[in-house]
Design a protein around this motif. Structure first.
Motif, PDB file in Angstrom:
ATOM      1  N   ASN A 345       0.864  -1.186   0.004  1.00 25.94           N
ATOM      2  CA  ASN A 345      -0.533  -0.003   0.024  1.00 25.94           C
ATOM      3  C   ASN A 345       0.955   1.705   0.043  1.00 25.94           C
ATOM      4  O   ASN A 345       0.640   2.386  -0.653  1.00 25.94           O
ATOM      5  CB  ASN A 345      -0.891   0.366   1.026  1.00 25.94           C
ATOM      6  CG  ASN A 345      -1.793   1.580   1.156  1.00 25.94           C
ATOM      7  OD1 ASN A 345      -1.076   2.082   2.259  1.00 25.94           O
ATOM      8  ND2 ASN A 345      -2.895   1.274   1.020  1.00 25.94           N
ATOM      9  N   ARG A 346       1.693   1.029   0.847  1.00 31.97           N
ATOM     10  CA  ARG A 346       2.944   2.594   0.902  1.00 31.97           C
ATOM     11  C   ARG A 346       3.538   2.632  -0.504  1.00 31.97           C
ATOM     12  O   ARG A 346       3.340   3.638  -0.766  1.00 31.97           O
ATOM     13  CB  ARG A 346       3.741   3.126   2.483  1.00 31.97           C
ATOM     14  CG  ARG A 346       2.943   2.176   3.429  1.00 31.97           C
ATOM     15  CD  ARG A 346       1.355   2.858   3.850  1.00 31.97           C
ATOM     16  NE  ARG A 346       1.047   3.260   4.711  1.00 31.97           N
ATOM     17  CZ  ARG A 346       0.206   1.873   5.441  1.00 31.97           C
ATOM     18  NH1 ARG A 346      -0.212   1.171   5.336  1.00 31.97           N
ATOM     19  NH2 ARG A 346       0.319   2.203   7.179  1.00 31.97           N
ATOM     20  N   LEU A 347       4.256   1.657  -0.886  1.00 27.49           N
ATOM     21  CA  LEU A 347       5.025   1.460  -2.236  1.00 27.49           C
ATOM     22  C   LEU A 347       4.525   2.230  -2.721  1.00 27.49           C
ATOM     23  O   LEU A 347       5.017   2.889  -4.077  1.00 27.49           O
ATOM     24  CB  LEU A 347       6.050   0.124  -2.147  1.00 27.49           C
ATOM     25  CG  LEU A 347       7.332   0.193  -1.758  1.00 27.49           C
ATOM     26  CD1 LEU A 347       7.413  -1.753  -1.681  1.00 27.49           C
ATOM     27  CD2 LEU A 347       7.616   1.089  -2.284  1.00 27.49           C
ATOM     28  N   ILE A 348       2.666   1.164  -3.337  1.00 24.62           N
ATOM     29  CA  ILE A 348       2.497   1.528  -4.611  1.00 24.62           C
ATOM     30  C   ILE A 348       2.301   3.151  -5.211  1.00 24.62           C
ATOM     31  O   ILE A 348       1.758   4.044  -5.562  1.00 24.62           O
ATOM     32  CB  ILE A 348       0.503   1.169  -3.947  1.00 24.62           C
ATOM     33  CG1 ILE A 348       1.214  -0.516  -5.154  1.00 24.62           C
ATOM     34  CG2 ILE A 348      -0.043   1.271  -5.941  1.00 24.62           C
ATOM     35  CD1 ILE A 348       0.539  -1.302  -5.255  1.00 24.62           C
ATOM     36  N   LYS A 349       1.516   3.934  -2.989  1.00 23.28           N
ATOM     37  CA  LYS A 349       1.233   5.107  -3.513  1.00 23.28           C
ATOM     38  C   LYS A 349       2.851   6.522  -3.320  1.00 23.28           C
ATOM     39  O   LYS A 349       3.029   7.495  -4.320  1.00 23.28           O
ATOM     40  CB  LYS A 349       0.811   5.418  -2.088  1.00 23.28           C
ATOM     41  CG  LYS A 349      -0.761   5.320  -2.196  1.00 23.28           C
ATOM     42  CD  LYS A 349      -1.586   5.185  -0.985  1.00 23.28           C
ATOM     43  CE  LYS A 349      -2.688   5.163  -0.544  1.00 23.28           C
ATOM     44  NZ  LYS A 349      -3.518   5.195  -1.940  1.00 23.28           N
ATOM     45  N   ALA A 350       3.812   5.598  -2.828  1.00 21.73           N
ATOM     46  CA  ALA A 350       4.828   6.420  -3.344  1.00 21.73           C
ATOM     47  C   ALA A 350       5.726   6.485  -4.558  1.00 21.73           C
ATOM     48  O   ALA A 350       6.447   7.221  -5.155  1.00 21.73           O
ATOM     49  CB  ALA A 350       5.860   6.037  -2.100  1.00 21.73           C
TER      50      ALA A 350
END
Length: 358
Positions: A345-350
């Motif tokens: 979730n964090r990587l995709i948004k980053a």
């Protein structure tokens, strides 16, 4: 205050302490700052938070301004005693009560229908309020000294990787806030799990250390919002991080997905191409794959055998790449059992949803 316990850098005063050795003078000073409408950054078990008086509309406006955060992106109200929840919420459902008994204090945020005590400036204009009870002795004592209700998003410039060290806070916000409490490196490294109870059935709006299985073991079925892993710019966010690009490094970040050998090969290919063009390239790998790469700025994020190590180092590594001045970052994908959903979730948004299929 003794000189060796604090220092002045820019605007923010920096004080250092540990959970085992609280500096009560500094915490009382932080409380005075909060009660007078100022801003204090502080450690929690997840990431560093930027705190203001949650019941003061002007303090919430200051938080948004300091971060450069969209004002419809709601803030989380932090409490330090369970009884402080009840004046904030219209209803405390039985399932929420059971989660609180099991996981508070801890990395869990719950959303409820709010009372008039909570200003709309804190909730991003919503009739709901997000509440968290952090598992960090420094945070809880600061909240008590500050009046019991502290609104606190992550203590970073909006859109940047969240801070896991006080130095990250100083880098982003040191000239915009009043105090930074340096409690060392945080334990978890990813923001809290958010569960929405405002419409009856519990729904996960942001994955975190507490995964779906852990929640369902306590209260039965919990739904995962489909927007967690997608990007819908037309939906007003009910929780932090639901719509806007978050956690992003300065470099162009891309996730490479596929079978392991294909991923290794694709990252090597992409790295070689960018290096030949004169760019600096960063690679995020694991202990298991470190020897598959020979070129680029290679950083091991942790072990797939314990994905808590991956979560713990994610934001720190993204900030390290900023310091190294890389132009492109390629990362493996981390669909791991325990925290994979939260990490991705964090990587995709980053990455701004930039995913390369190997």
């Amino acid at each position: 205050m003794e000189v060796n316990r604090s220092m002045q850098t820019g605007k923010a005063k920096i004080v250092r302490m540990t959970e085992d050795n609280l500096d009560m003078d500094a915490l009382r000073e932080a409380g005075r700052i909060l009660r007078s409408g100022g801003l204090v950054a502080f450690p929690t078990e997840t990431v560093y938070g930027l705190g203001g008086n949650a019941l003061d509309p002007e303090a919430s406006r200051k938080i948004y301004a300091a971060k450069g955060r969209p004002s419809d992106n709601p803030l989380i109200v932090h409490i330090a005693d369970l009884e402080h929840l009840f004046p904030l919420v219209r209803e405390f459902p039985e399932k929420a009560r059971r989660l609180a008994e099991r996981y508070w204090p801890g990395p869990l945020t719950m959303i409820f229908q709010k009372t008039d005590l909570v200003p709309y400036e804190t909730t991003g204009g919503l009739d709901t309020v997000a509440v968290r009870f952090p598992d960090n002795a420094i945070a809880r004592e600061m909240i008590r000294q500050g009046g019991g209700y502290v609104a606190a998003p992550s203590a970073n410039t909006s859109g940047r990787p969240s801070p896991t060290l006080a130095s990250h806070v100083e880098e982003d916000l040191g000239s915009r806030i009043d105090m930074i409490i340096d409690g060392g490196q945080v334990n978890i490294g990813l923001e809290s799990t958010i569960v929405d109870f405002s419409e009856g059935h519990p729904v996960i709006l942001r994955p975190g250390f507490l995964n779906q299985e852990m929640l369902e073991n306590v209260i039965g079925e919990v739904t995962v919002d489909p927007g967690i892993m997608s990007e819908n710019i037309h939906v007003r966010p009910k929780a932090p991080g639901m719509r806007y690009k978050h956690y992003a490094p300065k470099a162009d970040l891309a996730i490479v997905e596929g079978q392991p050998e294909a991923v290794f090969s694709k990252i090597r290919e992409l790295t070689e191409k960018r290096l030949s063009e004169g760019f600096r390239v960063g690679i995020i790998c694991t202990e298991e794959s470190r020897d598959r790469y020979t070129e680029g700025d290679i950083r091991c994020i942790g072990s797939r055998a314990d994905d808590r190590t991956i979560a713990h180092h994610l934001y720190e590594i993204l900030r390290d790449f900023d310091a190294d001045g890389v132009d492109y970052i390629y990362t493996e994908s981390f669909e791991t059992p325990r925290m994979g959903q939260a990490i991705m979730n964090r990587l995709i948004k980053a990455a701004g949803h930039e995913v390369i299929q190997a």
